[in-house]
Design an enzyme around this catalytic site. Sequence first.
Site, PDB file in Angstrom:
ATOM      1  N   GLY A  66     -17.148  -1.419  -5.397  1.00 45.04           N
ATOM      2  CA  GLY A  66     -17.209  -0.342  -4.400  1.00 45.04           C
ATOM      3  C   GLY A  66     -16.836   1.016  -4.971  1.00 45.04           C
ATOM      4  O   GLY A  66     -17.504   2.026  -4.673  1.00 45.04           O
ATOM      5  N   ALA A  67     -15.801   1.060  -5.808  1.00 46.73           N
ATOM      6  CA  ALA A  67     -15.372   2.353  -6.367  1.00 46.73           C
ATOM      7  C   ALA A  67     -16.442   2.901  -7.309  1.00 46.73           C
ATOM      8  O   ALA A  67     -16.725   4.106  -7.315  1.00 46.73           O
ATOM      9  CB  ALA A  67     -14.047   2.182  -7.107  1.00 46.73           C
ATOM     10  N   LYS A  70     -14.404  -3.202   3.057  1.00 46.60           N
ATOM     11  CA  LYS A  70     -15.100  -1.913   2.996  1.00 46.60           C
ATOM     12  C   LYS A  70     -16.607  -2.012   3.305  1.00 46.60           C
ATOM     13  O   LYS A  70     -17.208  -1.035   3.717  1.00 46.60           O
ATOM     14  CB  LYS A  70     -14.914  -1.280   1.606  1.00 46.60           C
ATOM     15  CG  LYS A  70     -13.522  -0.679   1.382  1.00 46.60           C
ATOM     16  CD  LYS A  70     -13.470   0.028   0.027  1.00 46.60           C
ATOM     17  CE  LYS A  70     -12.136   0.702  -0.187  1.00 46.60           C
ATOM     18  NZ  LYS A  70     -12.092   1.490  -1.415  1.00 46.60           N
ATOM     19  N   ASP A 115     -13.489   8.135  -0.328  1.00 44.27           N
ATOM     20  CA  ASP A 115     -13.351   7.964  -1.793  1.00 44.27           C
ATOM     21  C   ASP A 115     -14.339   8.898  -2.493  1.00 44.27           C
ATOM     22  O   ASP A 115     -14.040   9.465  -3.549  1.00 44.27           O
ATOM     23  CB  ASP A 115     -13.679   6.520  -2.212  1.00 44.27           C
ATOM     24  CG  ASP A 115     -12.545   5.552  -1.899  1.00 44.27           C
ATOM     25  OD1 ASP A 115     -11.403   6.021  -1.693  1.00 44.27           O
ATOM     26  OD2 ASP A 115     -12.798   4.339  -1.862  1.00 44.27           O
ATOM     27  N   SER A 141      -0.509   4.025   1.166  1.00 42.88           N
ATOM     28  CA  SER A 141      -1.079   4.870   2.226  1.00 42.88           C
ATOM     29  C   SER A 141      -0.073   5.334   3.290  1.00 42.88           C
ATOM     30  O   SER A 141      -0.099   6.499   3.674  1.00 42.88           O
ATOM     31  CB  SER A 141      -2.252   4.151   2.900  1.00 42.88           C
ATOM     32  OG  SER A 141      -3.311   4.099   1.987  1.00 42.88           O
ATOM     33  N   GLY A 171     -17.697  -1.007 -14.588  1.00 39.01           N
ATOM     34  CA  GLY A 171     -17.545  -1.756 -13.337  1.00 39.01           C
ATOM     35  C   GLY A 171     -18.701  -1.469 -12.389  1.00 39.01           C
ATOM     36  O   GLY A 171     -19.412  -0.467 -12.537  1.00 39.01           O
ATOM     37  N   TYR A 192      -3.958   4.269 -10.549  1.00 36.16           N
ATOM     38  CA  TYR A 192      -2.869   5.269 -10.564  1.00 36.16           C
ATOM     39  C   TYR A 192      -1.503   4.631 -10.838  1.00 36.16           C
ATOM     40  O   TYR A 192      -0.509   5.330 -11.002  1.00 36.16           O
ATOM     41  CB  TYR A 192      -2.844   6.076  -9.255  1.00 36.16           C
ATOM     42  CG  TYR A 192      -2.611   5.242  -8.030  1.00 36.16           C
ATOM     43  CD1 TYR A 192      -3.684   4.668  -7.357  1.00 36.16           C
ATOM     44  CD2 TYR A 192      -1.319   4.992  -7.558  1.00 36.16           C
ATOM     45  CE1 TYR A 192      -3.486   3.883  -6.251  1.00 36.16           C
ATOM     46  CE2 TYR A 192      -1.105   4.198  -6.445  1.00 36.16           C
ATOM     47  CZ  TYR A 192      -2.192   3.654  -5.798  1.00 36.16           C
ATOM     48  OH  TYR A 192      -1.989   2.864  -4.696  1.00 36.16           O
ATOM     49  N   SER A 199       0.799  -1.237   0.000  1.00 34.84           N
ATOM     50  CA  SER A 199       0.000   0.000   0.000  1.00 34.84           C
ATOM     51  C   SER A 199       0.832   1.288   0.000  1.00 34.84           C
ATOM     52  O   SER A 199       1.857   1.393   0.662  1.00 34.84           O
ATOM     53  CB  SER A 199      -0.917   0.021   1.217  1.00 34.84           C
ATOM     54  OG  SER A 199      -1.543   1.276   1.304  1.00 34.84           O
ATOM     55  N   THR A 207      -9.625  -0.970   3.545  1.00 38.78           N
ATOM     56  CA  THR A 207      -9.521  -1.293   2.123  1.00 38.78           C
ATOM     57  C   THR A 207      -9.994  -2.714   1.859  1.00 38.78           C
ATOM     58  O   THR A 207     -10.496  -3.403   2.767  1.00 38.78           O
ATOM     59  CB  THR A 207      -8.094  -1.000   1.585  1.00 38.78           C
ATOM     60  OG1 THR A 207      -8.132  -1.117   0.165  1.00 38.78           O
ATOM     61  CG2 THR A 207      -7.049  -1.940   2.147  1.00 38.78           C
TER      62      THR A 207
END
Length: 267
Positions: free
Chosen positions: A129-130, A66, A102, A16, A126, A211, A14, A62
Amino acid sequence: MKKFGLLGKNISYSFSPTLHNKIFELYNFEAEYKIYDVEDEGSIEGFLKSMKEDNILGLNITIPYKTIILKFVDELSSEVKDIGAANCIKFSKNKITAYNTDYFGLIKTFEKMGLYLKNKKVIILGSGGAAKACIKALIDLNAIVYTVSRNPEKTKMNLLNCFTISYEELLETSGYLIINATPVGTFPNTEISPVSSDVLQNFDFALDLIYNPKETLFLKFAHSKNKKIENGFCMLVSQGVKSEEIWNDVELNYEKIYDELVDEIYK
Ligand code: NAP
């Protein structure tokens, strides 16, 4: 020392910790941000209890926790109620509150791209969740949303101004913005795109939530057709900044943090 962290599974990769440590450095916060790799959802309740005892102030959540995390919190923010998933929790004296930063990261990304979304047609690839966070942000900005699924009958959502179509139907569709909210094209599988180059021709803007790599094949297709493009780095940074703002009850300078990190990660 204030304590924060990230809860997930197989998350040693990650980004983060780098992001949050940069915020601590820039703002002189005496704080730490640790990775908490938890094997299965049966261990989450006990994990949260031990976090409380350790006086942790906040956690990011994550994949794959979630949604399941909502079972163990006391309060849901309004965006979490609509999205049905959280990526940030805050521990207060007597309660745990869940947020979806998010959602805020997406709103910031649309702003950065200079989008005007009212009554505009937006396609989201898709239905995870995103994608759900995208739907909420776009509906709140009065866009007209189409999600594209490999199983449209199964994933159909009963929401006003939100429709579900198949990848075949997408071939006959045009719009303002197309968003890749699938993992297709993520490092190391960078030679694939969820849609062909022809599809990108039908849109003004393309956003990929991925990303890494900086420019996915999906974005390369859009770029080659002179479309305006953006990757998921703005979303990543701004969801982290928003989490820090919630945990510490402060306002931070997103641009300053983004500029520092973008040079570091894409050097
Ligand atoms: P997810 O829950 O696994 O959902 C992804 C969706 O993509 C699935 O529901 C599926 O929809 C579709 N999909 C999965 N594999 C596919 C394939 N091989 N071909 C075509 N479609 C496929 O993932 P997520 O959490 O929503 O995340 C999606 C992407 O957004 C990931 O790349 C993630 O890294 C990125 N993300 C970025 C940020 C950021 O801050 N930049 C934040 C969150 C997520 P159907 O089954 O309906 O087709």
